[in-house]
Scaffold this motif. Structure first.
Motif, PDB file in Angstrom:
ATOM      1  N   MET A   1      34.078  86.544  56.420  1.00 26.22           N
ATOM      2  CA  MET A   1      32.686  86.374  56.063  1.00 26.22           C
ATOM      3  C   MET A   1      32.043  87.171  55.121  1.00 26.22           C
ATOM      4  N   ASP A   2      32.711  88.428  54.804  1.00 25.00           N
ATOM      5  CA  ASP A   2      32.042  89.429  54.052  1.00 25.00           C
ATOM      6  C   ASP A   2      32.514  89.038  52.346  1.00 25.00           C
ATOM      7  N   GLU A   3      31.913  87.812  52.315  1.00 29.49           N
ATOM      8  CA  GLU A   3      32.276  87.578  50.789  1.00 29.49           C
ATOM      9  C   GLU A   3      30.802  87.413  50.302  1.00 29.49           C
ATOM     10  N   GLU A   4      30.403  87.364  49.007  1.00 29.06           N
ATOM     11  CA  GLU A   4      29.168  86.995  48.457  1.00 29.06           C
ATOM     12  C   GLU A   4      29.109  85.555  48.101  1.00 29.06           C
ATOM     13  N   TYR A   5      27.896  84.946  48.281  1.00 30.88           N
ATOM     14  CA  TYR A   5      27.761  83.340  47.823  1.00 30.88           C
ATOM     15  C   TYR A   5      26.513  83.457  46.962  1.00 30.88           C
ATOM     16  N   ASP A   6      26.461  82.522  45.996  1.00 34.31           N
ATOM     17  CA  ASP A   6      25.169  82.297  45.292  1.00 34.31           C
ATOM     18  C   ASP A   6      24.107  81.833  46.184  1.00 34.31           C
ATOM     19  N   VAL A   7      24.598  80.999  47.205  1.00 30.85           N
ATOM     20  CA  VAL A   7      23.445  80.288  48.186  1.00 30.85           C
ATOM     21  C   VAL A   7      24.258  80.160  49.491  1.00 30.85           C
ATOM     22  N   ILE A   8      23.511  80.495  50.650  1.00 28.73           N
ATOM     23  CA  ILE A   8      23.777  80.006  51.666  1.00 28.73           C
ATOM     24  C   ILE A   8      22.861  78.989  52.400  1.00 28.73           C
ATOM     25  N   VAL A   9      23.572  77.983  52.915  1.00 25.80           N
ATOM     26  CA  VAL A   9      22.468  76.828  53.348  1.00 25.80           C
ATOM     27  C   VAL A   9      22.666  76.963  54.970  1.00 25.80           C
ATOM     28  N   LEU A  10      21.608  76.948  55.619  1.00 27.06           N
ATOM     29  CA  LEU A  10      21.494  77.068  57.080  1.00 27.06           C
ATOM     30  C   LEU A  10      21.068  75.442  57.603  1.00 27.06           C
ATOM     31  N   GLY A  11      21.528  74.921  58.393  1.00 26.22           N
ATOM     32  CA  GLY A  11      21.466  73.570  59.195  1.00 26.22           C
ATOM     33  C   GLY A  11      22.354  72.324  58.462  1.00 26.22           C
ATOM     34  N   THR A  12      22.822  71.571  58.800  1.00 25.49           N
ATOM     35  CA  THR A  12      23.486  70.538  58.286  1.00 25.49           C
ATOM     36  C   THR A  12      22.677  69.019  58.566  1.00 25.49           C
ATOM     37  N   GLY A  13      21.290  69.303  58.528  1.00 21.77           N
ATOM     38  CA  GLY A  13      20.605  68.117  58.072  1.00 21.77           C
ATOM     39  C   GLY A  13      20.761  67.461  56.983  1.00 21.77           C
ATOM     40  N   LEU A  14      20.073  66.223  56.713  1.00 21.66           N
ATOM     41  CA  LEU A  14      20.562  65.500  55.551  1.00 21.66           C
ATOM     42  C   LEU A  14      19.840  66.260  54.395  1.00 21.66           C
ATOM     43  N   LYS A  15      18.843  66.941  54.542  1.00 19.99           N
ATOM     44  CA  LYS A  15      18.093  67.479  53.048  1.00 19.99           C
ATOM     45  C   LYS A  15      18.973  68.597  52.809  1.00 19.99           C
ATOM     46  N   GLU A  16      19.541  69.412  53.730  1.00 19.13           N
ATOM     47  CA  GLU A  16      20.244  70.652  53.510  1.00 19.13           C
ATOM     48  C   GLU A  16      21.921  70.323  52.872  1.00 19.13           C
ATOM     49  N   CYS A  17      22.335  69.105  53.564  1.00 19.70           N
ATOM     50  CA  CYS A  17      23.607  68.648  53.100  1.00 19.70           C
ATOM     51  C   CYS A  17      23.529  67.973  51.654  1.00 19.70           C
ATOM     52  N   ILE A  18      22.521  67.387  51.239  1.00 22.56           N
ATOM     53  CA  ILE A  18      22.220  66.808  49.859  1.00 22.56           C
ATOM     54  C   ILE A  18      22.090  67.984  49.023  1.00 22.56           C
ATOM     55  N   LEU A  19      21.491  69.094  49.298  1.00 25.09           N
ATOM     56  CA  LEU A  19      21.154  69.815  48.630  1.00 25.09           C
ATOM     57  C   LEU A  19      22.653  70.892  48.233  1.00 25.09           C
ATOM     58  N   SER A  20      23.129  71.252  49.348  1.00 21.16           N
ATOM     59  CA  SER A  20      24.470  72.006  49.343  1.00 21.16           C
ATOM     60  C   SER A  20      25.589  71.082  48.543  1.00 21.16           C
ATOM     61  N   GLY A  21      25.557  69.945  48.509  1.00 18.08           N
ATOM     62  CA  GLY A  21      26.263  68.912  47.584  1.00 18.08           C
ATOM     63  C   GLY A  21      25.920  69.012  46.090  1.00 18.08           C
ATOM     64  N   LEU A  22      24.560  68.848  45.834  1.00 21.01           N
ATOM     65  CA  LEU A  22      24.181  69.330  44.475  1.00 21.01           C
ATOM     66  C   LEU A  22      24.493  70.329  43.830  1.00 21.01           C
ATOM     67  N   LEU A  23      24.290  71.429  44.635  1.00 21.97           N
ATOM     68  CA  LEU A  23      24.651  72.964  44.226  1.00 21.97           C
ATOM     69  C   LEU A  23      26.126  73.025  43.794  1.00 21.97           C
ATOM     70  N   SER A  24      26.861  72.663  44.879  1.00 25.22           N
ATOM     71  CA  SER A  24      28.133  72.688  44.672  1.00 25.22           C
ATOM     72  C   SER A  24      28.791  72.186  43.650  1.00 25.22           C
ATOM     73  N   VAL A  25      28.326  70.892  43.185  1.00 20.82           N
ATOM     74  CA  VAL A  25      28.839  70.205  42.114  1.00 20.82           C
ATOM     75  C   VAL A  25      28.252  70.743  40.468  1.00 20.82           C
ATOM     76  N   ASP A  26      27.200  71.525  40.994  1.00 24.01           N
ATOM     77  CA  ASP A  26      26.591  72.500  39.752  1.00 24.01           C
ATOM     78  C   ASP A  26      27.764  73.670  39.515  1.00 24.01           C
ATOM     79  N   GLY A  27      28.515  73.826  40.505  1.00 23.97           N
ATOM     80  CA  GLY A  27      29.263  75.189  40.238  1.00 23.97           C
ATOM     81  C   GLY A  27      29.003  76.303  40.984  1.00 23.97           C
ATOM     82  N   LEU A  28      27.857  76.201  41.992  1.00 22.62           N
ATOM     83  CA  LEU A  28      27.293  77.442  42.565  1.00 22.62           C
ATOM     84  C   LEU A  28      28.274  77.599  43.985  1.00 22.62           C
ATOM     85  N   LYS A  29      28.587  78.730  44.323  1.00 21.94           N
ATOM     86  CA  LYS A  29      29.382  79.217  45.227  1.00 21.94           C
ATOM     87  C   LYS A  29      28.567  79.289  46.679  1.00 21.94           C
TER      88      LYS A  29
END
Length: 444
Positions: A1-29
């Motif tokens: 787990m000791d890697e670096e990420y652009d964004v960490i998303v906490l919680g798999t609620g609908l809003k968080e999942c949509i954002l995580s999907g959008l940010l991943s598609v944008d090429g963020l880690k």
């Protein structure tokens, strides 16, 4: 787990999942974690045994309700506007290939003690028992104006600048009575209170057009669609999508403590003694409770029934909106019903929700006008939950917190929150000009 990420998303609620999907598609880690061992957070979907545990504290539901696995009861049930922003987001990320949607049978409104189909076009206005004969003609003229209105074509504006004219002034021009205004504002434009009357009319006209265009799209009885097996499918579809783009999902991560540097900016998240570094955190209010404030609460009843809601043309899936004025309240009440036709309950069973922004501490009494419309119910559960919104300054701490889900039974307010968060996180506006037909193959 000791890697670096652009964004960490906490919680798999609908809003968080949509954002995580959008940010991943944008090429963020992206690293996506949840303290629970299931997807969905507040907006999860429960089977019958889980439902019983949550509300009755036992894991033995009565046998006559059928098999536990046949139930997928969404905790935050919301219908999806067929041409609305959520469908555009789903198509933009291509997550639609993991989901099957089915049209929702009916869209109704409560008026003077009765339930009526919501008229959405000039032709439906002429047939609707909601209005008398002269009012119908006036309403028809107004509907035609809205249908023909084009923001970029001044010829369709009839000399009015809708960015300046208030909704109240526009409606006065057509001489519509309060009763008509009530169903137009709350059941077609889906406003949650009456503030819109004093705001520029353009927003209301656009919302009415969205409703009519969505209704026309599937030739069904409503403008809404809903996934087979319920909304619990959405977070899982986004988890798959994220994996395709190299995102990482971890469930069952206790604590998830957000770490800050000496300037108060987020620098990582610690769970089970390991810290993952990041530049930004996206989460629901429960992960950063010291950066949110309580803004209200939602009261609701969840019912299991053996029949559709009466007076809705036997609709197997339906929304009924009870405008505040009809009930003498400050906010609208919503009825949501889905059934075995969307694979959320065993054959012959219906799941109904009655929800509203709580104005008292007695949900049983407060929800009565909605419950009275349901007819006999097999089981009923009452629930009240607090609504929070962020009070931090994301530009200073890089924490982007979603707002709690409101009482509405459609997704329009939820998506606005997601799109605003997306713009704050990335500094750009999400392009939602997509080919809407991409989500139609799966509908049937």
């Amino acid at each position: 787990m000791d890697e670096e990420y652009d964004v960490i998303v906490l919680g798999t609620g609908l809003k968080e999942c949509i954002l995580s999907g959008l940010l991943s598609v944008d090429g963020l880690k992206v690293l996506h974690m949840d303290r629970n061992d299931y997807y969905g957070g507040e907006s999860t979907s429960l089977n019958l045994i889980q439902l019983w545990k949550k509300f009755r504290g036992s894991d033995k539901p009565p046998a006559h309700l059928g098999s536990s696995r046949d139930y997928n009861v969404d905790m935050i049930p919301k219908f999806i506007m067929a041409n609305g922003a959520l469908v555009r987001v789903l198509i933009h990320t291509d997550v639609t290939k993991y989901l099957y949607f089915k049209a929702v049978d009916g869209s109704f409104v409560y008026n003077k003690g009765k339930v009526h189909k919501v008229p959405a076009t000039d032709m439906e206005a002429l047939k609707s028992p909601l209005m008398g004969i002269f009012e119908k003609r006036r309403a028809r003229k107004f509907f035609i104006y809205v249908q023909d209105y084009n923001e970029n074509d001044p010829k369709t504006h009839e000399g009015m600048d809708l960015t300046r004219v208030s909704t109240k002034e526009l409606i006065a021009k057509y001489g519509l009575d309060d009763n008509t205004v009530d169903f137009i504002g709350h059941a077609l434009a889906l406003h949650r209170d009456d503030r819109y009357l004093y705001e520029p009319a353009l927003e209301t006209v656009k919302k009415m057009k969205l409703y009519a265009e969505s209704l026309a799209r599937f030739q069904g009885g409503s403008p809404y669609i809903y996934p087979l097996y319920g909304l619990g499918e959405l977070p899982q579809a986004f988890a798959r999508l994220s994996a395709v783009y190299g995102g990482t999902y971890m469930l069952n991560k206790p604590e998830c403590k957000v770490e800050f540097d000496e300037e108060g900016k987020v620098c990582g998240v610690t769970s089970e003694g390991e810290t993952a570094k990041c530049k930004k955190v996206v989460c629901d209010p429960s992960y950063l409770s010291n950066k949110v404030r309580k803004v209200g609460k939602v009261a609701r009843a969840i019912c299991i029934m053996s029949h559709p809601i009466p007076n809705t043309n036997d609709s197997h899936s339906v929304q009924v909106i009870l405008p505040q004025k009809q009930l003498g309240r400050k906010s609208d009440m919503y009825l949501f019903c889905s059934s075995y036709s969307h694979n959320v309950a065993p054959k012959g069973k219906f799941i109904a929700f009655v929800s509203t922004e709580a104005e008292s501490d007695q949900p049983e009494i407060e929800l009565k006008p909605g419950l009275d419309l349901l007819g006999p119910v097999d089981e009923i559960f009452y629930d009240v939950y607090d609504r929070y919104e962020p009070c931090n300054e994301p530009s200073l701490d890089n924490c982007f917190i979603s707002t709690s889900y409101d009482a509405t039974t459609h997704f329009e307010s939820t998506v606005i929150d997601v799109l605003n968060m997306y713009s704050m996180i990335t500094g750009k506006v999400l392009d939602l000009n997509v080919d809407l037909s991409a989500a139609s193959a799966a509908e049937e």
